[in-house]
Each structure stands twice: as structure tokens, then as C-alpha cells.
Design a protein around this motif. Structure first.
Motif, PDB file in Angstrom:
ATOM      1  N   ASN A 212       1.197   7.375   2.029  1.00 32.61           N
ATOM      2  CA  ASN A 212       0.095   7.495   2.992  1.00 32.61           C
ATOM      3  C   ASN A 212       0.581   7.733   4.421  1.00 32.61           C
TER       4      ASN A 212
ATOM      5  N   ASP B 264       0.304  11.773   4.709  1.00 34.16           N
ATOM      6  CA  ASP B 264      -0.770  12.503   4.038  1.00 34.16           C
ATOM      7  C   ASP B 264      -1.732  13.178   5.014  1.00 34.16           C
TER       8      ASP B 264
ATOM      9  N   ALA C  40      -0.695   3.903   9.910  1.00 39.42           N
ATOM     10  CA  ALA C  40      -1.594   4.943   9.404  1.00 39.42           C
ATOM     11  C   ALA C  40      -0.826   6.244   9.138  1.00 39.42           C
ATOM     12  N   GLU C  41       0.110   6.548  10.016  1.00 42.13           N
ATOM     13  CA  GLU C  41       0.782   7.846   9.896  1.00 42.13           C
ATOM     14  C   GLU C  41       2.076   7.831  10.727  1.00 42.13           C
TER      15      GLU C  41
ATOM     16  N   ASN D 273       0.870  -1.170   0.000  1.00 42.00           N
ATOM     17  CA  ASN D 273       0.000   0.000   0.000  1.00 42.00           C
ATOM     18  C   ASN D 273       0.909   1.222   0.000  1.00 42.00           C
TER      19      ASN D 273
ATOM     20  N   THR E  27      -6.134   6.457   5.903  1.00 40.90           N
ATOM     21  CA  THR E  27      -5.329   5.738   4.925  1.00 40.90           C
ATOM     22  C   THR E  27      -4.122   5.124   5.627  1.00 40.90           C
TER      23      THR E  27
ATOM     24  N   ASN F 291      -3.768  11.937   6.985  1.00 42.56           N
ATOM     25  CA  ASN F 291      -5.078  11.274   6.965  1.00 42.56           C
ATOM     26  C   ASN F 291      -4.918   9.914   7.650  1.00 42.56           C
TER      27      ASN F 291
ATOM     28  N   ARG G 187      -2.278   1.180  12.120  1.00 43.59           N
ATOM     29  CA  ARG G 187      -3.118   1.200  10.917  1.00 43.59           C
ATOM     30  C   ARG G 187      -4.550   1.660  11.190  1.00 43.59           C
TER      31      ARG G 187
ATOM     32  N   ASN H 258       2.774  -2.209   8.863  1.00 39.45           N
ATOM     33  CA  ASN H 258       1.964  -1.138   8.286  1.00 39.45           C
ATOM     34  C   ASN H 258       1.763  -0.033   9.308  1.00 39.45           C
TER      35      ASN H 258
END
Length: 538
Positions: A203, A206, A342-343, A199, A211, A208, A245, A340
Motif C-alpha cells: 500500500n 499503490d 499512506a504512501e 497492513n 490506503t 492511493n 496515514r 505506518n
């Protein structure tokens, strides 16, 4: 791990997703015995012999797997016969400027001891839980620091003092608290990622949380590590935060999702006016919950999100950040790079001063003799090598290393000798030589020069002046003098420039580096460089 002088042993657990591991004692510390010295995931017993000396002794046990690509280090301390008390963390501990609690561990060969805070450090408080259980010879303490209201670092001393049979044994640790600032999220942009992507890694930055970025679950493509390079222009970075995530749905997020993190990594930064990556720290993300099934490490607790990848004294003047990820927390262990997020956020103060901009040099000259004047096919090329855009060890300019008499110098239209350089100045300070460079046009904001050393950071100017020609008429005026050692030697390593900065931007069509003396030990005027660059302040 600490032991009394009488010796003893302690057994620890070894967890790895590799088929086996091995352990060695560094530096030939034959007072430590390991059992076993290799094995599958399981237990390792560390035993130490009696220490009949007065002083304590320290050694490292290094535990490795995957042919050494995975490493852990265990520090072993054994006290001697003399009474001693130590802080495990050493003599200094750094914390950020926010209100917080932090831990310190005292270890000793004295049965009893007290811990006290220096009176002037009234911003520190001992908040260790008052439990009935007290372990002799070692104890974990919890201290609370108030928010730092000042714009400067402050320090406080905590003392551990043995009592009774250990009277006289003392240890001090200095707690260094960074200034407090109003931290904001600093804009970040992905530059490169080496590794398999499931992915988009963009992201991560971003802004967000809905994502997420993810490595490839099916394959690592044989990678033992992956690298994430990020542009982050900051005057100061105080914290780097990792968000899982499914953030912010923490209450309903499964343990599976909260265990898909990059477990082991190394953090590097690249600062303004530099091409060198500086190592900051090794990071080991470890959830503190119960280990689940075949997962390598346990899930992060809700209270551990966001996870602080960095939280300490500020990283200053940063332009890029690099994460070298050595191990992801795979679900089943078949993919050592699966993770992974999220940010990832960088908290601190964004850069307030723009980076300098390089401008073209179109012509250069040297007032004395270069190596190529005498030996064109030997060491060192013409002055034009200094502004040809090639920064390589084989592409460099150099002065002669051997003596040149006045007659030889004059025969090629130059002045001076190697040992007693005759130049255009002279006077009480002796003689010097000048490197002169013309810019492609006149600039009103000429601000600095970058010098790329060749193979030695000492074959460079040590006492020199910077002069500028404002209009290209050949008339130079002094703008800044650098006394002997003003820029400490050695200068930056090859391919990493040393910045020579003016006090303020000036008008210039050409500039000159007038060298009075170099840092070479056997020849006052011997120097070389692979490149010299000119910069303006935008």
C-alpha cells in the motif's frame, strides 16, 4: 557544540525509550569530561578543559542505548587561542534545484563578524530575520536560493569574516545547487519487507492515499530493525516523500496518527549494473511540535507533511532503494518498530534507457596457461568457472602466480611465460594473452561485459582490448581499446561487478578480452576472477 578556549560546560537532554543509556568520548579526547557517563533518560553535562594551543580541537561524544544498537553522535568543537571562524556545516553545502530557504550556522571565538555572499552568486540572498537579539560567538543564518534555471550544477560562495578583535579570521562555504528538473512521481514496486506486517506494505506504492501500510502493533517478533527493499528505476531521484496515514486530511488528523512514523532509518541505493548497496544517509524523522505524553518523539506538524526523507543532489542511475528502519515512533514505547504510512513517493526522472540483459556464454578458452593446468588440486579452477553462474570466492579462475618457462608452457600446448608472455599478437606493444568466449547465438546488440573480481580489485586487466567475432568464424575485429588506467583500479569489490562497456552495441557471436597488462604489482600478467558475464542492449 562549540566552546571557547577557556573551557566551560553545557548540559543537554537525553531522550530514549530504553531503560538506560551510556556516553563515551571517542579517540581518547581527555579534554572532555562527561557527567554522568550513564543514566536513565535525563541530562548529560559536557565539560571541556582550557585549550592553550593555537588551533581548535574537535572530538565526538557517542551516546548509545540498547547495547549499542541505538546511537547518536555529538560533535564537540573547542577553539584555541588563535582567532578562528567556522561554518558548522563545513566547507560545502548541497541543495536541490528548487527555490528554497536553508540554514547555515556560524561559530567563532571572535566577538563580532560579518557574513557576505560572493557577487557572482546573485541567486543567493541573506534573509535572516532582523531580530534585536544578537548572540556573540555564534549565530544562525537563513539564506534563500532562487530556482536553478540551468541543466548543470552551479556554485556560490558565502564568506564569514571576523571584525574588530578577530580581524583576519575568515571561513568560506560553497553552496552547490543541483540542476532544476521537472520532477514526476517515479513508479515504485515493493520487492521485500523483513518484519511483522499489520497492513500490506504494498500500500506504500499503490498511488492511493486512502490506503496505508502498517507494521504489527502487537509484536516486533524480537526485531531490532526491519528492511524495506523497493524497485525504483530512475535516471535521477531528487526527493523521497513520506505521507502520514491519514493524508490528505491533515487538518483533522490527530496527533496520535501524526506521530506513528519510522523515526530512525538508513537509506541505501543500488545502481544499474551493480549488486552493491551504497549508503546514502542516516535519516532521523523528528516532529517539531511539543512532545506528548509517553511518545518517543512529537507529532509531525501539518506543515511538515509530506516529510522529505531525501532532498538533495540527485541520486543517479538508481534501480533499487532500501530503507533499514531502526526505530519506529511507538505510542507507548513497548514496540520499537511500530509505524505506518499512506504512501512513499520517489520524485525525479524515471529511467529512460533500458537495463542491459545477460546472455549465455557456452564456451571459453585462454590462450596461455591457467593455474589448473599445473596444479589441478590447488589455487584456481578451469576457465569454465568464469561462466558457470556461481559467484563465490571458492569458485574462481586464476593464472599461475609463479614463473613458467617456455618449455613448460609448450608442454601443455600453451604459449608464453609468466613474466614475458608470448601470445598471438606481438609487435611494438609487446605480447598479450586472450580470454575468448562463445555466446549461445549471434546477437546484433552486444554491449558490455561484467567482470567479477575474486579477492582483490587489482588482480585484473589494466590495459586491454575488446574484440568480437561477428559470425563465429574465428575472425575477431577490434571494437574498443582500454588504455592503462582507463578503468581505474581497484575494480569493484568481490561479488560486485565492474562493467566494461562498448561505445555502442555491435554484432557478435563470440567476444575476446585481449590483455596486454594487469594491475597486479608483482607480476604483469597475474589475474583471477570468479565470473565473467555478457550483456546485450534490449
Amino acid at each position: 557544540m562549540s566552546f571557547q578556549n577557556t573551557g566551560g560546560s553545557t548540559t543537554i537532554d537525553i531522550a530514549t525509550n530504553q531503560t538506560d543509556w551510556s556516553a563515551t568520548v571517542a579517540d581518547g579526547a581527555n579534554w572532555i569530561t562527561l557527567t554522568p557517563v550513564a543514566g536513565t533518560p535525563g541530562k548529560l553535562t559536557v565539560a571541556v578543559a582550557e585549550n592553550s594551543l593555537m588551533d581548535e580541537r574537535v572530538a565526538e561524544v557517542r551516546i548509545g542505548a540498547a547495547n549499542g544498537s541505538l546511537q547518536q553522535t555529538l560533535r564537540v568543537i573547542q577553539f584555541g587561542t588563535a582567532k578562528k571562524i567556522l561554518f558548522v556545516e563545513g566547507s560545502r553545502r548541497s541543495i536541490n534545484g528548487l527555490e528554497q530557504e536553508f540554514n547555515l550556522t556560524v561559530t567563532t571565538n571572535c566577538p563580532a563578524f560579518d557574513v557576505e555572499i560572493a557577487p557572482e552568486a546573485d541567486w543567493l540572498e541573506d534573509v535572516t530575520p532582523d531580530t534585536k537579539a544578537f548572540v556573540e560567538y555564534s549565530r544562525d543564518f537563513v539564506f534563500k536560493a532562487q530556482k536553478n534555471p540551468y541543466e548543470f550544477i552551479r556554485e556560490g560562495v558565502i564568506t564569514a569574516r571576523a571584525t574588530g578583535l578577530g580581524e583576519g579570521a575568515v571561513a568560506n562555504i560553497t553552496v552547490e545547487q543541483a540542476p532544476n528538473v521537472n520532477m514526476d512521481v517515479i513508479p515504485a514496486k515493493l520487492l521485500t519487507y523483513t518484519g511483522f506486517v499489520g497492513n500490506p506494505m504494498e500500500n506504500l506504492f499503490d498511488k492511493n492515499y486512502a490506503t496505508f501500510a502498517e507494521t504489527g502493533y502487537a509484536s516486533t517478533q524480537g526485531a531490532t530493525s526491519t528492511t524495506l527493499d523497493v524497485e525504483v528505476k530512475a535516471d535521477a531521484i531528487y526527493q523521497i516523500l513520506y505521507y502520514i496515514r491519514d493524508y490528505p486530511n491533515l487538518a483533522t488528523t490527530s496527533d496520535t496518527r501524526r506521530s506513528q512514523y519510522p523515526a530512525d532509518m538508513t537509506l541505501y541505493v543500488q545502481k544499474a549494473n551493480s549488486t552493491t548497496w551504497e549508503k546514502v544517509k542516516d535519516i532521523q524523522m523528528r516532529g517539531t511540535g511539543t512532545q506528548l505524553g509517553s511518545k518517543l518523539y512529537p507529532a509531525l506538524k501539518v506543515s511538515e507533511v509530506p516529510y522529505k526523507l531525501f532532498d538533495g543532489l540527485p541520486l543517479t542511475n538508481v534501480r533499487k532503494v532500501r530503507f533499514v528502519i531502526k526505530n519506529g515512533n511507538s505510542l507507548t514505547g513497548e514496540n520499537n518498530q511500530f509505524w505506518n504510512s499512506a504512501e512513499i513517493e520517489f520524485m525525479g526522472v524515471a529511467a529512460t534507457i533500458a537495463d542491459p540483459v545477460k546472455v549465455p556464454i557456452v564456451k571459453g578458452s585462454y590462450s596461455w596457461a591457467s593455474m589448473d593446468d599445473f596444479w589441478p588440486d590447488s589455487d584456481g579452477g578451469p576457465v569454465s568457472y568464469l561462466y558457470d553462474g556461481i559467484i563465490a570466492a571458492a569458485n574462481y579462475w586464476q593464472t599461475p602466480y609463479f614463473d613458467i618457462d617456455q618449455q613448460d608452457a609448450e608442454s601443455i600446448g600453451k604459449l608464453g611465460t609468466t613474466e614475458d608472455v608470448a601470445g598471438p599478437k606481438g609487435g611494438a606493444d609487446g605480447w598479450g594473452t586472450s580470454l575468448t568466449f562463445q555466446l549461445d547465438k549471434q546477437y546484433t546488440n552486444f554491449s558490455e561485459i561484467w567482470w567479477y573480481a575474486r579477492n582483490s580489485g587489482t588482480q585484473v586487466p589494466s590495459k586491454f582490448d575488446i574484440l568480437v567475432d561477428e559470425n563465429g568464424t574465428g575472425t575477431f575485429k577490434l571494437v574498443k581499446s582500454f588504455a592503462q588506467g582507463a578503468i581505474p583500479t581497484p575494480w569493484a569489490a568481490p561479488t560486485a561487478p565492474t562493467a566494461i562497456r562498448l561505445d555502442q552495441p555491435v554484432k557478435a557471436k563470440a567476444f575476446q578480452i585481449y590483455i596486454w597488462k594487469t594491475a597486479a604489482t608483482d607480476n604483469d600478467m597475474f589475474m583471477c576472477a570468479t565470473e565473467i558475464e555478457a550483456y546485450i542492449q534490449p
